[in-house]
Design a protein around this motif. Structure first.
Motif, short mmCIF file in Angstrom:
data_model
loop_
_atom_site.label_atom_id
_atom_site.label_comp_id
_atom_site.label_asym_id
_atom_site.label_seq_id
_atom_site.Cartn_x
_atom_site.Cartn_y
_atom_site.Cartn_z
N GLU A 94 -27.60 -19.54 -55.28
CA GLU A 94 -28.14 -18.19 -55.29
C GLU A 94 -27.19 -17.21 -54.59
O GLU A 94 -26.41 -17.61 -53.72
CB GLU A 94 -29.51 -18.15 -54.60
CG GLU A 94 -30.61 -18.87 -55.35
CD GLU A 94 -30.61 -20.37 -55.12
OE1 GLU A 94 -31.41 -21.08 -55.74
OE2 GLU A 94 -29.79 -20.85 -54.29
N ARG A 95 -27.26 -15.94 -54.96
CA ARG A 95 -26.41 -14.91 -54.37
C ARG A 95 -27.10 -14.38 -53.11
O ARG A 95 -27.83 -13.40 -53.15
CB ARG A 95 -26.17 -13.78 -55.37
CG ARG A 95 -25.47 -14.24 -56.64
CD ARG A 95 -25.26 -13.07 -57.57
NE ARG A 95 -24.67 -13.50 -58.84
CZ ARG A 95 -25.37 -13.78 -59.94
NH1 ARG A 95 -26.70 -13.69 -59.90
NH2 ARG A 95 -24.77 -14.14 -61.04
N ILE A 96 -26.87 -15.04 -51.99
CA ILE A 96 -27.52 -14.67 -50.74
C ILE A 96 -26.69 -13.65 -49.96
O ILE A 96 -25.50 -13.48 -50.20
CB ILE A 96 -27.80 -15.91 -49.86
CG1 ILE A 96 -26.49 -16.65 -49.54
CG2 ILE A 96 -28.81 -16.82 -50.54
CD1 ILE A 96 -26.66 -17.81 -48.59
N PHE A 97 -27.35 -12.98 -49.03
CA PHE A 97 -26.70 -12.00 -48.18
C PHE A 97 -27.32 -12.07 -46.79
O PHE A 97 -28.46 -12.54 -46.63
CB PHE A 97 -26.86 -10.58 -48.76
CG PHE A 97 -28.29 -10.17 -48.99
CD1 PHE A 97 -29.03 -9.56 -48.00
CD2 PHE A 97 -28.90 -10.42 -50.22
CE1 PHE A 97 -30.36 -9.20 -48.22
CE2 PHE A 97 -30.23 -10.07 -50.44
CZ PHE A 97 -30.96 -9.45 -49.44
N PRO A 98 -26.60 -11.63 -45.75
CA PRO A 98 -27.17 -11.70 -44.40
C PRO A 98 -28.26 -10.67 -44.18
O PRO A 98 -28.20 -9.55 -44.69
CB PRO A 98 -25.96 -11.41 -43.50
CG PRO A 98 -24.99 -10.68 -44.37
CD PRO A 98 -25.21 -11.19 -45.76
N VAL A 99 -29.27 -11.07 -43.42
CA VAL A 99 -30.37 -10.18 -43.04
C VAL A 99 -29.96 -9.49 -41.73
O VAL A 99 -30.00 -10.11 -40.66
CB VAL A 99 -31.67 -10.98 -42.86
CG1 VAL A 99 -32.81 -10.06 -42.42
CG2 VAL A 99 -32.03 -11.69 -44.15
N GLY A 100 -29.54 -8.24 -41.83
CA GLY A 100 -28.96 -7.58 -40.66
C GLY A 100 -27.57 -8.13 -40.43
O GLY A 100 -26.90 -8.59 -41.36
N ARG A 101 -27.14 -8.11 -39.17
CA ARG A 101 -25.78 -8.58 -38.90
C ARG A 101 -25.64 -9.03 -37.46
O ARG A 101 -26.42 -8.63 -36.59
CB ARG A 101 -24.76 -7.47 -39.19
CG ARG A 101 -24.99 -6.19 -38.40
CD ARG A 101 -23.85 -5.21 -38.62
NE ARG A 101 -22.62 -5.69 -38.00
CZ ARG A 101 -21.41 -5.29 -38.39
NH1 ARG A 101 -21.28 -4.45 -39.39
NH2 ARG A 101 -20.34 -5.75 -37.79
#
Length: 244
Positions: A94-101
């Motif tokens: 899946e194309r995941i991304f960070p929640v916040g940083r």
């Protein structure tokens, strides 16, 4: 509901800026109709097409990562540095991304997902999700300065919300201390700037907890999938401010 350009970016079709260009050029359809307004919002039930190709809906996934220092909290980096998504590429489709940083030089708990609505619940200050950090600082904060952090401290982008703060250990000879601080905001380098403001700069920083989640069982660079129950509890906590 999510902004259309955000949905396109999350799907991995293009960057958010490129997605905006595609919308303005009339190359995006929602439910069969061309959309040119950048403020358009869509839901998971809407059908989105880019250049005649329908966006595929992925199953929602949620991960907890023990982020190492020296890794960027982003999907890509124009300087060629390692990103948090690089740690998943071999095992997560899946194309995941960070929640916040978390900053490049900060380690600790970071969530990643492909669920934009969930990410907003976790990161938006109005939902007041606690984030607890362990800061090793140069100098020993005075009681008054710790109280300033607790009450909220003035930074260049405004006063911070009240925080929970406690000094766990200090070493007068080495002139250093370890402080635990819990905030629910997520401004850029906020914890570091807060300690800079009271004259005890952070030497090392780690996010230890997010709400009820912690790093138990993980070593730096490792991750695990959140359970369905954990995801549900996080949603309830964000929406109601409490969990039973």
């Amino acid at each position: 509901m999510e902004r259309l350009q955000k949905v396109i970016a999350y799907a991995g079709v293009a960057s958010r800026r490129k997605a905006e260009e595609l919308i303005l050029e009339g190359k995006v359809k929602v439910n069969g109709k061309v959309v040119r307004e950048l403020g358009t919002k869509v839901s998971s039930s809407d059908t989105v097409e880019v250049n005649g190709v329908k966006l595929e809906k992925e199953d929602k996934v949620y991960f907890l990562l023990y982020k190492p220092r020296g890794v960027i909290s982003a999907v890509t980096d124009d300087k060629g540095r390692k990103t948090v998504t690089d740690l998943f590429k071999k095992h997560v489709q899946e194309r995941i991304f960070p929640v916040g940083r978390l900053d490049y030089d900060t380690s600790g708990l970071l969530l990643l997902t492909n669920d934009g609505e969930f990410a907003n619940l976790i990161t938006h200050p109005k939902y007041k999700i606690d984030k607890t950090y362990i800061a090793r600082v140069k100098g020993i904060p005075t009681i008054e300065n710790l109280k300033k952090l607790q009450r909220g401290i003035k930074l260049e982008d405004g006063k911070t919300a009240p925080a929970k703060v406690s000094m766990t250990t200090f070493d007068e000879k080495a002139n250093k201390a370890i402080v635990e601080i819990t905030i629910h905001e997520g401004r850029n380098r906020q914890v570091r700037r807060m300690f800079d403001a009271i004259g005890t700069p952070v030497v090392k920083l780690k996010r230890e907890r997010l709400a009820f989640l912690d790093l138990t069982g993980l070593s730096t660079g490792e991750y695990r999938e959140l359970t369905k129950h954990e995801v549900k509890l996080l949603r309830v906590l964000a929406e109601t401010g409490k969990i039973d």
